[in-house]
Write an enzyme that holds these catalytic residues in place. Structure first.
Site, short mmCIF file in Angstrom:
data_model
loop_
_atom_site.label_atom_id
_atom_site.label_comp_id
_atom_site.label_asym_id
_atom_site.label_seq_id
_atom_site.Cartn_x
_atom_site.Cartn_y
_atom_site.Cartn_z
N LYS A 52 0.84 -1.20 0.00
CA LYS A 52 0.00 0.00 0.00
C LYS A 52 0.88 1.25 0.00
O LYS A 52 0.61 2.21 -0.73
CB LYS A 52 -0.96 -0.02 1.20
CG LYS A 52 -2.06 -1.05 1.02
CD LYS A 52 -2.85 -1.36 2.28
CE LYS A 52 -3.77 -2.56 2.01
NZ LYS A 52 -4.50 -3.02 3.18
N GLN A 96 -4.63 -1.72 9.32
CA GLN A 96 -4.49 -3.04 8.70
C GLN A 96 -5.11 -4.10 9.60
O GLN A 96 -4.77 -4.22 10.77
CB GLN A 96 -2.99 -3.33 8.46
CG GLN A 96 -2.74 -4.63 7.72
CD GLN A 96 -3.34 -4.63 6.31
OE1 GLN A 96 -3.20 -3.68 5.56
NE2 GLN A 96 -4.02 -5.71 5.95
N ASP A 119 -11.21 2.43 3.50
CA ASP A 119 -11.44 0.99 3.34
C ASP A 119 -12.93 0.70 3.13
O ASP A 119 -13.30 -0.39 2.69
CB ASP A 119 -10.98 0.23 4.60
CG ASP A 119 -9.67 -0.52 4.38
OD1 ASP A 119 -9.33 -0.78 3.21
OD2 ASP A 119 -9.01 -0.85 5.37
#
Ligand code: NAD
Length: 281
Positions: A52, A96, A119
């Site tokens: 990422k 994460q 997200d």
């Protein structure tokens, strides 16, 4: 032979488009910044976080990196999220997952401000998707819609079957296909006669989490098959939920693993960050 839906190529295209957009935004004095938080040092999470950050650097998005020790408390993590929520120069916040067991994942997801929820996991983002309002969409299913559209595959009016009903893939996938005017069925572990259901699909999305479970007996001739699964087989090679060699000859289009859905997830995360920055100003 079927059309191979090339996620590597399509995600590269999206990243190029975003790079240009970010460059144009910079000229107007708008920068884009993603904060990435990892708690603990799970090796798979470290690889995802690294990828990422690499994608951010490529596109011109600044990334703030927080690598917190395994013993970080929930209060400490929530305090950091709160600080980043208030920080004007931060456009997206990503924690994460999974987080260590002593931290409540739902509380973490809820703590991220919906306008920075790149997200797309916050209940407000999911609710917005459900009722057709603006909000961030979970990256993997959003990437699948891009794969279909950019491969010239029409969704409107098609019989779409999604196998799997997880919050991050199956459910948002079904909602997105519905938003694109597909006729959508969600199948899952309690579905009776799964083959009978999947054989109706013009577009079949497999997000089952079972290596090579979907063989040609599940497929209607000429269907489009999207494979979300990622597994390592006995030879340490990547494979999906679909038995590619068995299914490819009977379908009209298919995503390979690797190089299908996988690369799209990060591309769509980058897209959400750029959108967040653009919307904010
Ligand atoms: P999950 O385990 O949360 O959900 C699996 C779903 O499949 C469940 O809803 C369950 O009801 C259904 N299921 C299980 N066994 C079944 C059966 N025998 N018949 C019918 N339905 C069944 O998994 P997930 O998080 O949705 O992920 C699914 C797969 O996608 C995994 O392999 C995961 O690694 C992969 N994944 C890939 C990406 C990517 O970027 N490509 C992103 C997320 C997940």
């Amino acid at each position: 032979m079927p059309q191979i839906i090339d996620g590597k190529e399509i995600s590269a295209q999206i990243k190029e488009e975003l790079k240009e957009k970010v460059m144009a935004m910079k000229k107007e004095g708008i920068s884009v910044c993603l904060a990435v938080i990892q708690v603990g040092d799970d090796p798979a999470s470290s690889v995802y976080v690294g990828n990422k950050k690499k994608a951010c650097a490529y596109i011109g998005i600044a990334s703030l990196s927080y690598e917190l020790p395994e013993e970080t408390t929930q209060e400490e993590l929530l305090a950091l999220i709160d600080k980043l929520n208030k920080q004007k120069d931060v456009d997206g916040i990503l924690v994460q997952l999974p987080v260590p067991k002593h931290i409540d994942e739902d509380a973490v997801i809820r703590a991220i401000a919906p306008e920075k929820d790149v997200d797309g996991f916050h209940p407000q983002s999911v609710g917005a998707l459900c009722i057709g309002q603006r909000g961030f969409v979970s990256c993997t299913p959003a990437g699948i819609i891009q794969l279909l559209k950019r491969s010239g595959i029409e969704i409107a009016g098609k019989e779409c079957v999604v196998i799997g009903r997880s919050n991050i893939v199956g459910k948002p996938m079904a909602l997105l296909l519905l938003r694109e005017n597909g006729t959508v069925t969600v199948a899952h572990s309690r579905t009776k006669d799964l083959k009978e259901v999947t054989k109706r699909a013009d577009i079949l999305v497999a997000a089952v989490g079972k290596p090579k479970m979907i063989t040609r007996e599940y497929i209607k001739e000429g269907a489009v098959v999207i494979d979300v699964g990622i597994h390592r087989n006995e030879n340490n090679k990547l494979c999906g939920d679909v038995d590619y060699d068995d299914v490819a000859p009977v379908c009209s289009a298919i995503t390979p693993v690797p190089g299908g859905v996988g690369p799209m997830t990060i591309a769509m995360l980058m897209n959400n960050c750029v959108e967040s920055a653009a919307l904010k100003r």
